[in-house]
Motif scaffolding. Sequence first.
Motif, PDB file in Angstrom:
ATOM      1  N   THR A  90      25.974   6.470   4.874  1.00 57.31           N
ATOM      2  CA  THR A  90      24.550   6.682   5.173  1.00 57.31           C
ATOM      3  C   THR A  90      23.745   6.816   3.881  1.00 57.31           C
ATOM      4  O   THR A  90      22.672   6.214   3.732  1.00 57.31           O
ATOM      5  N   GLU A  91      24.272   7.611   2.951  1.00 58.78           N
ATOM      6  CA  GLU A  91      23.552   7.803   1.691  1.00 58.78           C
ATOM      7  C   GLU A  91      23.459   6.498   0.904  1.00 58.78           C
ATOM      8  O   GLU A  91      22.409   6.176   0.334  1.00 58.78           O
ATOM      9  N   ALA A  92      24.556   5.745   0.859  1.00 56.05           N
ATOM     10  CA  ALA A  92      24.545   4.478   0.128  1.00 56.05           C
ATOM     11  C   ALA A  92      23.497   3.524   0.717  1.00 56.05           C
ATOM     12  O   ALA A  92      22.754   2.862  -0.020  1.00 56.05           O
ATOM     13  N   PHE A  98      18.580  12.592  -0.726  1.00 58.26           N
ATOM     14  CA  PHE A  98      18.969  13.107   0.586  1.00 58.26           C
ATOM     15  C   PHE A  98      19.040  14.628   0.485  1.00 58.26           C
ATOM     16  O   PHE A  98      19.658  15.164  -0.445  1.00 58.26           O
ATOM     17  N   ILE A  99      18.431  15.325   1.417  1.00 59.60           N
ATOM     18  CA  ILE A  99      18.548  16.778   1.505  1.00 59.60           C
ATOM     19  C   ILE A  99      19.110  17.092   2.886  1.00 59.60           C
ATOM     20  O   ILE A  99      18.589  16.644   3.906  1.00 59.60           O
ATOM     21  N   THR A 100      20.196  17.854   2.903  1.00 58.19           N
ATOM     22  CA  THR A 100      20.921  18.107   4.148  1.00 58.19           C
ATOM     23  C   THR A 100      20.298  19.249   4.932  1.00 58.19           C
ATOM     24  O   THR A 100      19.933  20.284   4.371  1.00 58.19           O
ATOM     25  N   LYS A 101      20.171  19.040   6.246  1.00 55.12           N
ATOM     26  CA  LYS A 101      19.751  20.101   7.160  1.00 55.12           C
ATOM     27  C   LYS A 101      20.988  20.817   7.704  1.00 55.12           C
ATOM     28  O   LYS A 101      21.998  20.161   7.969  1.00 55.12           O
ATOM     29  N   PRO A 102      20.928  22.123   7.875  1.00 57.75           N
ATOM     30  CA  PRO A 102      19.820  23.033   7.540  1.00 57.75           C
ATOM     31  C   PRO A 102      19.723  23.212   6.024  1.00 57.75           C
ATOM     32  O   PRO A 102      20.743  23.190   5.328  1.00 57.75           O
ATOM     33  N   PHE A 103      18.513  23.380   5.516  1.00 60.65           N
ATOM     34  CA  PHE A 103      18.280  23.466   4.082  1.00 60.65           C
ATOM     35  C   PHE A 103      17.873  24.891   3.708  1.00 60.65           C
ATOM     36  O   PHE A 103      17.441  25.681   4.551  1.00 60.65           O
ATOM     37  N   SER A 104      18.048  25.217   2.439  1.00 55.30           N
ATOM     38  CA  SER A 104      17.525  26.490   1.931  1.00 55.30           C
ATOM     39  C   SER A 104      16.186  26.214   1.259  1.00 55.30           C
ATOM     40  O   SER A 104      15.997  25.172   0.641  1.00 55.30           O
ATOM     41  N   LYS A 105      15.265  27.139   1.365  1.00 51.18           N
ATOM     42  CA  LYS A 105      13.928  26.966   0.802  1.00 51.18           C
ATOM     43  C   LYS A 105      13.970  26.699  -0.702  1.00 51.18           C
ATOM     44  O   LYS A 105      13.300  25.765  -1.175  1.00 51.18           O
ATOM     45  N   PRO A 106      14.732  27.455  -1.505  1.00 48.03           N
ATOM     46  CA  PRO A 106      14.748  27.194  -2.961  1.00 48.03           C
ATOM     47  C   PRO A 106      15.248  25.793  -3.302  1.00 48.03           C
ATOM     48  O   PRO A 106      14.700  25.128  -4.190  1.00 48.03           O
ATOM     49  N   VAL A 107      16.288  25.341  -2.601  1.00 45.38           N
ATOM     50  CA  VAL A 107      16.811  24.003  -2.875  1.00 45.38           C
ATOM     51  C   VAL A 107      15.776  22.943  -2.542  1.00 45.38           C
ATOM     52  O   VAL A 107      15.531  22.015  -3.332  1.00 45.38           O
ATOM     53  N   LEU A 108      15.135  23.081  -1.382  1.00 41.19           N
ATOM     54  CA  LEU A 108      14.123  22.117  -0.974  1.00 41.19           C
ATOM     55  C   LEU A 108      12.980  22.063  -1.983  1.00 41.19           C
ATOM     56  O   LEU A 108      12.563  20.988  -2.430  1.00 41.19           O
ATOM     57  N   LYS A 157       0.819  -1.210   0.000  1.00 40.27           N
ATOM     58  CA  LYS A 157       0.000   0.000   0.000  1.00 40.27           C
ATOM     59  C   LYS A 157       0.857   1.266   0.000  1.00 40.27           C
ATOM     60  O   LYS A 157       0.467   2.300  -0.540  1.00 40.27           O
ATOM     61  N   TYR A 158       2.038   1.187   0.624  1.00 45.95           N
ATOM     62  CA  TYR A 158       2.868   2.384   0.802  1.00 45.95           C
ATOM     63  C   TYR A 158       4.189   2.349   0.040  1.00 45.95           C
ATOM     64  O   TYR A 158       4.902   3.351  -0.015  1.00 45.95           O
ATOM     65  N   MET A 159       4.539   1.216  -0.547  1.00 41.76           N
ATOM     66  CA  MET A 159       5.897   1.026  -1.050  1.00 41.76           C
ATOM     67  C   MET A 159       6.267   1.976  -2.197  1.00 41.76           C
ATOM     68  O   MET A 159       7.448   2.232  -2.431  1.00 41.76           O
ATOM     69  N   ASP A 160       5.266   2.502  -2.906  1.00 45.60           N
ATOM     70  CA  ASP A 160       5.568   3.370  -4.041  1.00 45.60           C
ATOM     71  C   ASP A 160       5.621   4.849  -3.679  1.00 45.60           C
ATOM     72  O   ASP A 160       5.865   5.696  -4.548  1.00 45.60           O
ATOM     73  N   ILE A 161       5.376   5.193  -2.413  1.00 49.45           N
ATOM     74  CA  ILE A 161       5.480   6.595  -2.004  1.00 49.45           C
ATOM     75  C   ILE A 161       6.956   6.990  -1.988  1.00 49.45           C
ATOM     76  O   ILE A 161       7.754   6.361  -1.285  1.00 49.45           O
ATOM     77  N   PRO A 162       7.367   8.012  -2.738  1.00 44.01           N
ATOM     78  CA  PRO A 162       8.780   8.407  -2.709  1.00 44.01           C
ATOM     79  C   PRO A 162       9.169   8.972  -1.353  1.00 44.01           C
ATOM     80  O   PRO A 162       8.417   9.749  -0.752  1.00 44.01           O
ATOM     81  N   VAL A 163      10.337   8.570  -0.872  1.00 46.42           N
ATOM     82  CA  VAL A 163      10.839   9.014   0.433  1.00 46.42           C
ATOM     83  C   VAL A 163      12.152   9.762   0.226  1.00 46.42           C
ATOM     84  O   VAL A 163      13.084   9.247  -0.392  1.00 46.42           O
ATOM     85  N   VAL A 164      12.210  10.981   0.760  1.00 48.75           N
ATOM     86  CA  VAL A 164      13.424  11.799   0.724  1.00 48.75           C
ATOM     87  C   VAL A 164      13.892  11.968   2.163  1.00 48.75           C
ATOM     88  O   VAL A 164      13.111  12.395   3.030  1.00 48.75           O
ATOM     89  N   PHE A 165      15.137  11.611   2.423  1.00 46.83           N
ATOM     90  CA  PHE A 165      15.683  11.830   3.760  1.00 46.83           C
ATOM     91  C   PHE A 165      16.062  13.300   3.911  1.00 46.83           C
ATOM     92  O   PHE A 165      16.799  13.855   3.085  1.00 46.83           O
ATOM     93  N   LEU A 166      15.534  13.923   4.963  1.00 45.60           N
ATOM     94  CA  LEU A 166      15.860  15.314   5.309  1.00 45.60           C
ATOM     95  C   LEU A 166      16.656  15.233   6.603  1.00 45.60           C
ATOM     96  O   LEU A 166      16.092  15.064   7.687  1.00 45.60           O
ATOM     97  N   THR A 167      17.986  15.291   6.507  1.00 46.31           N
ATOM     98  CA  THR A 167      18.816  14.898   7.643  1.00 46.31           C
ATOM     99  C   THR A 167      20.127  15.657   7.695  1.00 46.31           C
ATOM    100  O   THR A 167      20.597  16.201   6.682  1.00 46.31           O
ATOM    101  N   SER A 168      20.710  15.688   8.873  1.00 44.05           N
ATOM    102  CA  SER A 168      22.048  16.283   9.041  1.00 44.05           C
ATOM    103  C   SER A 168      23.137  15.265   8.739  1.00 44.05           C
ATOM    104  O   SER A 168      24.306  15.612   8.646  1.00 44.05           O
ATOM    105  N   GLN A 169      22.759  14.006   8.566  1.00 42.65           N
ATOM    106  CA  GLN A 169      23.726  12.965   8.223  1.00 42.65           C
ATOM    107  C   GLN A 169      23.919  12.932   6.708  1.00 42.65           C
ATOM    108  O   GLN A 169      23.001  12.607   5.970  1.00 42.65           O
TER     109      GLN A 169
END
Length: 350
Positions: free
Chosen positions: A88-90, A100-110, A71-83
């Motif tokens: 970790t990425e691999a 992977f999007i690194t915290k702290p993030f900028s609004k335009p990049v996100l 039911k959920y497996m096709d939902i795309p998941v993006v890690f929003l993390t300081s790691q």
Amino acid sequence: MKTIFVVDDTKINLLDAEEALSENYNVFTLLSASIMFDVLENVQPDLILLDILMPNMDGFEVLEKLKSNKKYMDIPVVFLTSQNDAITEARGFKMGAVDFITKPFSKPVLLNRLEAHLYMESKIRERTEKHLRLQNSLISVLANMVEGRDTLTGNHIERTTNYMYILVNAMIERGVYADEIQSWGIDSVVSSARLHDIGKIVVTDLILNKPGRLTTEEYEIMKKHTIEGEKLIDIIITQSGEGDFLRNAGLFAGNHHERWDGTGYPYRLKGEEISLQGRIMAVVDVYDALVSDRPYKKAFTHEKAVEIITEGSGTQFDPQIVSVFLEINGFFAELLEEMKKSVTVKEPQA
């Protein structure tokens, strides 16, 4: 407007993400994985932004649980993390994360990264829907070929498909084999059930449309439609490379005349040796046969059909499936009456 889940155990991170995204998306900010899974029961997001370092269940555990559920497996998941280290990425990408999007993030990049992923997801969904339409069209053509030859069971495929939807959804609601059914993909599997009698295409018309009871020899030939159906579907799988959808069709074709007590055919399977597909189809198939006219009998009433299926619980049929059928058989009766009313008898032309 598309829906984004943001899952993070730190309130300030949730507020930052909501501020960045709320103008463009419907945003759910969720403080834990357990809350997210509760919300998922009622809301299906287009994308999940997920922190990794969380108590009780970390981001990797959440991702694993999502990917293990059809039911959920096709939902795309993006890690929003300081790691953001390579290991970790691999690990995340191997498990099925899309970015992977690194915290702290900028609004335009996100915003740009999410827009790109959602665009790709929409294109994948379009291709999938197109594939499903083609797949269902193929099933309809094959099923209609069989039904066009079998003049004695008119509209059997349409009726059993409708009954199947009712029974399968009722089983899920009551938790009866629910996990296995949901792992199939309900619409796809119920559609594949339309091929349960495809093996009849190799049965001679003299037997298929005989206006009376079959002899013992003729019945043995008719019984082979189960094995022939499996063979035909195996050929299609080999030539097309199609996987789960047709494998399910093969189980419907090969197992729907097996009996819970092991006295059915073609393999004399017993109990849960019979595929769940076959056990569900057995109830639906027999119900339709009972309430339909045949050359050798008049249609039984709905009440009589329910009585016969009840008597077959634990011998012919899976008792758990019969139990669900008995709770919801009124819906079968309603559908049967609707289908009777929709059949119009044409007056012969002069």
